[in-house]
Design a protein around this motif. Structure first.
Motif, PDB file in Angstrom:
ATOM      1  N   LEU A  10      -8.920 -43.089 -32.708  1.00  0.00           N
ATOM      2  CA  LEU A  10      -8.597 -42.524 -31.403  1.00  0.00           C
ATOM      3  C   LEU A  10      -8.321 -43.584 -30.346  1.00  0.00           C
ATOM      4  O   LEU A  10      -7.798 -43.268 -29.271  1.00  0.00           O
ATOM      5  CB  LEU A  10      -9.738 -41.613 -30.928  1.00  0.00           C
ATOM      6  CG  LEU A  10     -10.005 -40.390 -31.806  1.00  0.00           C
ATOM      7  CD1 LEU A  10     -11.218 -39.626 -31.295  1.00  0.00           C
ATOM      8  CD2 LEU A  10      -8.769 -39.487 -31.830  1.00  0.00           C
ATOM      9  N   ILE A  11      -8.694 -44.821 -30.632  1.00  0.00           N
ATOM     10  CA  ILE A  11      -8.471 -45.901 -29.677  1.00  0.00           C
ATOM     11  C   ILE A  11      -8.438 -47.216 -30.444  1.00  0.00           C
ATOM     12  O   ILE A  11      -9.020 -47.327 -31.539  1.00  0.00           O
ATOM     13  CB  ILE A  11      -9.602 -45.934 -28.606  1.00  0.00           C
ATOM     14  CG1 ILE A  11      -9.226 -46.849 -27.434  1.00  0.00           C
ATOM     15  CG2 ILE A  11     -10.921 -46.351 -29.217  1.00  0.00           C
ATOM     16  CD1 ILE A  11     -10.215 -46.776 -26.270  1.00  0.00           C
ATOM     17  N   ASP A  12      -7.755 -48.192 -29.882  1.00  0.00           N
ATOM     18  CA  ASP A  12      -7.762 -49.535 -30.438  1.00  0.00           C
ATOM     19  C   ASP A  12      -8.061 -50.506 -29.302  1.00  0.00           C
ATOM     20  O   ASP A  12      -7.658 -50.257 -28.154  1.00  0.00           O
ATOM     21  CB  ASP A  12      -6.411 -49.879 -31.074  1.00  0.00           C
ATOM     22  CG  ASP A  12      -6.493 -51.153 -31.903  1.00  0.00           C
ATOM     23  OD1 ASP A  12      -6.866 -51.078 -33.082  1.00  0.00           O
ATOM     24  OD2 ASP A  12      -6.197 -52.239 -31.346  1.00  0.00           O
ATOM     25  N   LEU A  13      -8.749 -51.581 -29.600  1.00  0.00           N
ATOM     26  CA  LEU A  13      -9.110 -52.519 -28.544  1.00  0.00           C
ATOM     27  C   LEU A  13      -7.896 -53.188 -27.923  1.00  0.00           C
ATOM     28  O   LEU A  13      -7.955 -53.650 -26.776  1.00  0.00           O
ATOM     29  CB  LEU A  13     -10.081 -53.587 -29.073  1.00  0.00           C
ATOM     30  CG  LEU A  13     -11.397 -53.108 -29.688  1.00  0.00           C
ATOM     31  CD1 LEU A  13     -12.372 -54.269 -29.799  1.00  0.00           C
ATOM     32  CD2 LEU A  13     -12.015 -51.972 -28.891  1.00  0.00           C
ATOM     33  N   ASP A  14      -6.803 -53.244 -28.666  1.00  0.00           N
ATOM     34  CA  ASP A  14      -5.579 -53.854 -28.138  1.00  0.00           C
ATOM     35  C   ASP A  14      -4.670 -52.857 -27.428  1.00  0.00           C
ATOM     36  O   ASP A  14      -3.589 -53.223 -26.964  1.00  0.00           O
ATOM     37  CB  ASP A  14      -4.807 -54.537 -29.273  1.00  0.00           C
ATOM     38  CG  ASP A  14      -5.539 -55.750 -29.832  1.00  0.00           C
ATOM     39  OD1 ASP A  14      -6.186 -56.463 -29.035  1.00  0.00           O
ATOM     40  OD2 ASP A  14      -5.480 -55.981 -31.051  1.00  0.00           O
ATOM     41  N   ASP A  15      -5.105 -51.615 -27.314  1.00  0.00           N
ATOM     42  CA  ASP A  15      -4.309 -50.624 -26.586  1.00  0.00           C
ATOM     43  C   ASP A  15      -4.146 -51.036 -25.127  1.00  0.00           C
ATOM     44  O   ASP A  15      -5.144 -51.373 -24.461  1.00  0.00           O
ATOM     45  CB  ASP A  15      -5.010 -49.255 -26.592  1.00  0.00           C
ATOM     46  CG  ASP A  15      -4.885 -48.519 -27.904  1.00  0.00           C
ATOM     47  OD1 ASP A  15      -4.106 -48.959 -28.760  1.00  0.00           O
ATOM     48  OD2 ASP A  15      -5.583 -47.493 -28.056  1.00  0.00           O
ATOM     49  N   PRO A  16      -2.917 -50.998 -24.593  1.00  0.00           N
ATOM     50  CA  PRO A  16      -2.786 -51.124 -23.136  1.00  0.00           C
ATOM     51  C   PRO A  16      -3.482 -49.936 -22.489  1.00  0.00           C
ATOM     52  O   PRO A  16      -3.346 -48.799 -22.948  1.00  0.00           O
ATOM     53  CB  PRO A  16      -1.273 -51.065 -22.913  1.00  0.00           C
ATOM     54  CG  PRO A  16      -0.658 -51.399 -24.245  1.00  0.00           C
ATOM     55  CD  PRO A  16      -1.620 -50.869 -25.272  1.00  0.00           C
ATOM     56  N   ILE A  17      -4.232 -50.169 -21.452  1.00  0.00           N
ATOM     57  CA  ILE A  17      -5.009 -49.075 -20.865  1.00  0.00           C
ATOM     58  C   ILE A  17      -4.100 -48.022 -20.227  1.00  0.00           C
ATOM     59  O   ILE A  17      -4.538 -46.897 -20.007  1.00  0.00           O
ATOM     60  CB  ILE A  17      -6.038 -49.593 -19.840  1.00  0.00           C
ATOM     61  CG1 ILE A  17      -5.354 -50.291 -18.664  1.00  0.00           C
ATOM     62  CG2 ILE A  17      -7.049 -50.514 -20.525  1.00  0.00           C
ATOM     63  CD1 ILE A  17      -6.336 -50.666 -17.543  1.00  0.00           C
ATOM     64  N   ARG A  18      -2.844 -48.367 -19.977  1.00  0.00           N
ATOM     65  CA  ARG A  18      -1.925 -47.370 -19.410  1.00  0.00           C
ATOM     66  C   ARG A  18      -1.712 -46.205 -20.360  1.00  0.00           C
ATOM     67  O   ARG A  18      -1.312 -45.121 -19.942  1.00  0.00           O
ATOM     68  CB  ARG A  18      -0.583 -48.020 -19.068  1.00  0.00           C
ATOM     69  CG  ARG A  18       0.207 -48.530 -20.264  1.00  0.00           C
ATOM     70  CD  ARG A  18       1.601 -49.001 -19.861  1.00  0.00           C
ATOM     71  NE  ARG A  18       2.366 -49.421 -21.019  1.00  0.00           N
ATOM     72  CZ  ARG A  18       2.406 -50.668 -21.492  1.00  0.00           C
ATOM     73  NH1 ARG A  18       1.704 -51.628 -20.870  1.00  0.00           N
ATOM     74  NH2 ARG A  18       3.123 -50.976 -22.554  1.00  0.00           N
ATOM     75  N   GLN A  19      -2.008 -46.412 -21.669  1.00  0.00           N
ATOM     76  CA  GLN A  19      -1.896 -45.323 -22.637  1.00  0.00           C
ATOM     77  C   GLN A  19      -2.964 -44.242 -22.401  1.00  0.00           C
ATOM     78  O   GLN A  19      -2.787 -43.103 -22.827  1.00  0.00           O
ATOM     79  CB  GLN A  19      -2.060 -45.861 -24.063  1.00  0.00           C
ATOM     80  CG  GLN A  19      -0.923 -46.742 -24.541  1.00  0.00           C
ATOM     81  CD  GLN A  19      -1.126 -47.205 -25.968  1.00  0.00           C
ATOM     82  OE1 GLN A  19      -0.543 -48.188 -26.410  1.00  0.00           O
ATOM     83  NE2 GLN A  19      -1.966 -46.492 -26.712  1.00  0.00           N
ATOM     84  N   HIS A  20      -4.036 -44.621 -21.745  1.00  0.00           N
ATOM     85  CA  HIS A  20      -5.176 -43.716 -21.618  1.00  0.00           C
ATOM     86  C   HIS A  20      -5.541 -43.364 -20.177  1.00  0.00           C
ATOM     87  O   HIS A  20      -6.505 -42.632 -19.961  1.00  0.00           O
ATOM     88  CB  HIS A  20      -6.399 -44.350 -22.293  1.00  0.00           C
ATOM     89  CG  HIS A  20      -6.173 -44.762 -23.711  1.00  0.00           C
ATOM     90  ND1 HIS A  20      -5.942 -43.846 -24.719  1.00  0.00           N
ATOM     91  CD2 HIS A  20      -6.121 -45.991 -24.298  1.00  0.00           C
ATOM     92  CE1 HIS A  20      -5.781 -44.492 -25.869  1.00  0.00           C
ATOM     93  NE2 HIS A  20      -5.879 -45.784 -25.644  1.00  0.00           N
ATOM     94  N   LEU A  21      -4.791 -43.882 -19.216  1.00  0.00           N
ATOM     95  CA  LEU A  21      -5.102 -43.643 -17.817  1.00  0.00           C
ATOM     96  C   LEU A  21      -3.892 -43.086 -17.085  1.00  0.00           C
ATOM     97  O   LEU A  21      -2.748 -43.359 -17.457  1.00  0.00           O
ATOM     98  CB  LEU A  21      -5.566 -44.938 -17.134  1.00  0.00           C
ATOM     99  CG  LEU A  21      -6.896 -45.522 -17.613  1.00  0.00           C
ATOM    100  CD1 LEU A  21      -7.130 -46.903 -17.013  1.00  0.00           C
ATOM    101  CD2 LEU A  21      -8.062 -44.594 -17.255  1.00  0.00           C
ATOM    102  N   SER A  22      -4.146 -42.345 -16.032  1.00  0.00           N
ATOM    103  CA  SER A  22      -3.061 -41.719 -15.259  1.00  0.00           C
ATOM    104  C   SER A  22      -2.315 -42.751 -14.416  1.00  0.00           C
ATOM    105  O   SER A  22      -2.830 -43.838 -14.131  1.00  0.00           O
ATOM    106  CB  SER A  22      -3.635 -40.627 -14.350  1.00  0.00           C
ATOM    107  OG  SER A  22      -4.574 -41.185 -13.453  1.00  0.00           O
ATOM    108  N   ASP A  23      -1.122 -42.400 -13.992  1.00  0.00           N
ATOM    109  CA  ASP A  23      -0.269 -43.309 -13.216  1.00  0.00           C
ATOM    110  C   ASP A  23      -0.908 -43.684 -11.883  1.00  0.00           C
ATOM    111  O   ASP A  23      -0.755 -44.819 -11.416  1.00  0.00           O
ATOM    112  CB  ASP A  23       1.101 -42.674 -12.970  1.00  0.00           C
ATOM    113  CG  ASP A  23       1.940 -42.552 -14.237  1.00  0.00           C
ATOM    114  OD1 ASP A  23       1.602 -43.241 -15.227  1.00  0.00           O
ATOM    115  OD2 ASP A  23       2.910 -41.765 -14.240  1.00  0.00           O
ATOM    116  N   ASP A  24      -1.617 -42.745 -11.262  1.00  0.00           N
ATOM    117  CA  ASP A  24      -2.214 -43.054  -9.964  1.00  0.00           C
ATOM    118  C   ASP A  24      -3.322 -44.095 -10.090  1.00  0.00           C
ATOM    119  O   ASP A  24      -3.521 -44.918  -9.187  1.00  0.00           O
ATOM    120  CB  ASP A  24      -2.748 -41.783  -9.300  1.00  0.00           C
ATOM    121  CG  ASP A  24      -3.845 -41.110 -10.119  1.00  0.00           C
ATOM    122  OD1 ASP A  24      -3.668 -40.980 -11.338  1.00  0.00           O
ATOM    123  OD2 ASP A  24      -4.869 -40.717  -9.529  1.00  0.00           O
TER     124      ASP A  24
END
Length: 350
Positions: free
Chosen positions: A74-88
């Motif tokens: 469900l997650i990877d440590l190398d994921d850019p956090i923009r994949q999991h957070l809203s634009d605001d």
């Protein structure tokens, strides 16, 4: 080696710790690797079973949840956090020298305090809180403060790290977005209930007066509004024995594959603040000797004087608190004394 430390001796040492003019309540639990020894002792205005704020020791629990979710894909440590957070949330999160680096921040950068995102807590916020101005700091307010400050480095810049509570509030929102659960129920389902931690929970109710107060120097701090607002930054309440149950599960593979501990401790960055210690990925290392900086205690501190550490060299585990915002050195001295006693006892037994 079940007899290397007696309850009476630990009680004596804890009583001496409680005589420090700035330690008003303290508890310590110690266990050895083989569970031949499991002792808990307290001093001052505290009983061994009392609940206390573990503050940033909460970050170890966050690390455990993230590694569980990674094992589930469900997650990877190398994921850019923009994949999991809203634009605001992402908007202008990290702007340095007129360049926007927000899109480069990864989950691992947050966990390792190498994101460069400013820490909202240090400075005026800390000063206001220790002055007794209790106030909430949820993610919206935290981000407002962090975005108004200037980052000191870009994400992942070599040799750079800054302890930032902002990082872990963001990780809390990521966990909620991925699972669709509030962190309180998520952690209860994945950690508290499986480990039968009945006195461990996220502090959400400012009317809850069961946790022992902590101090800043001689000043008693009652900050229920603040403590109920900070979530994955440091909002868990526990006891020394229950935090020990979690700590052992963290290191023995009960919560996530034990092999992943190596990744957490593969790279360390030295931090000068909020104390002098090393930080890995969601975990810290506290040397107990200036002659062995690459060794020492592995685990996490809390700003309230809480601690949860494993000492790999001896196999000892320590949990507890001195309930003092500037009491980490006193806690280190207590743990180091037990380690020295263990080593002397081991030598005599051979």
């Amino acid at each position: 080696m079940g007899s290397w430390l007696e309850q009476s001796r630990l009680d004596q040492w804890m009583s001496k710790m409680g005589e420090n003019k700035r330690i008003f309540s303290t508890v310590l639990c110690v266990e050895d690797q083989d569970r031949n020894l499991a002792l808990v002792s307290s001093a001052g205005g505290m009983q061994p079973h009392d609940r206390y704020f573990i503050t940033s020791v909460t970050k170890l629990y966050v690390t455990a949840i993230i590694l569980q979710l990674r094992a589930e894909g469900l997650i990877d440590l190398d994921d850019p956090i923009r994949q999991h957070l809203s634009d605001d949330i992402m908007q202008a999160l990290h702007i340095l020298d007129h360049h926007d680096y927000s899109g480069l921040i990864t989950v691992k950068h947050l966990m390792s305090n190498t994101s460069g995102i400013p820490d909202y807590f240090s400075g005026q916020v800390f000063a206001d809180l220790v002055a007794g101005h209790d106030q909430p700091f949820g993610l919206t307010r935290v981000l407002s403060a962090a975005k108004a400050a200037k980052p000191k480095f870009f994400p992942g810049q070599k040799g750079k790290a800054q302890y930032s509570d902002t990082n872990y509030q963001l990780l809390g929102r990521i966990l909620e977005n991925i699972t669709g659960q509030p962190v309180a129920s998520l952690f209860k389902e994945r950690i508290f209930d499986p480990l039968n931690l009945n006195d461990t929970y996220f502090y959400l109710d400012p009317q809850d007066d069961s946790p022992i107060d902590f101090y800043y120097k001689e000043k008693r701090l009652r900050l229920p509004i603040y403590m109920s607002s900070i979530g994955t930054e440091g909002g868990i309440v526990s006891t020394a024995k229950e935090n020990m149950t979690f700590l052992r599960a963290f290191f023995d593979g009960s919560l996530f594959p034990k092999s992943e501990l190596k990744e957490l401790t593969m790279k360390w960055n030295f931090l000068w603040s909020p104390g002098t210690f090393y930080y890995g990925t969601g975990i810290s290392r506290q040397p107990i000797s200036p002659f062995a900086l690459r060794q020492g205690l592995i685990g996490h501190w809390g700003q309230s004087g809480a601690f949860a550490f494993h000492h790999p060299e001896t196999g000892l585990y320590f949990t507890g608190t001195v309930n003092q915002a500037i009491g980490q050195s006193i806690a280190v001295q207590g743990m180091a004394r037990i380690i020295r006693h263990y080593k002397k006892s081991s030598t005599r037994a051979k």
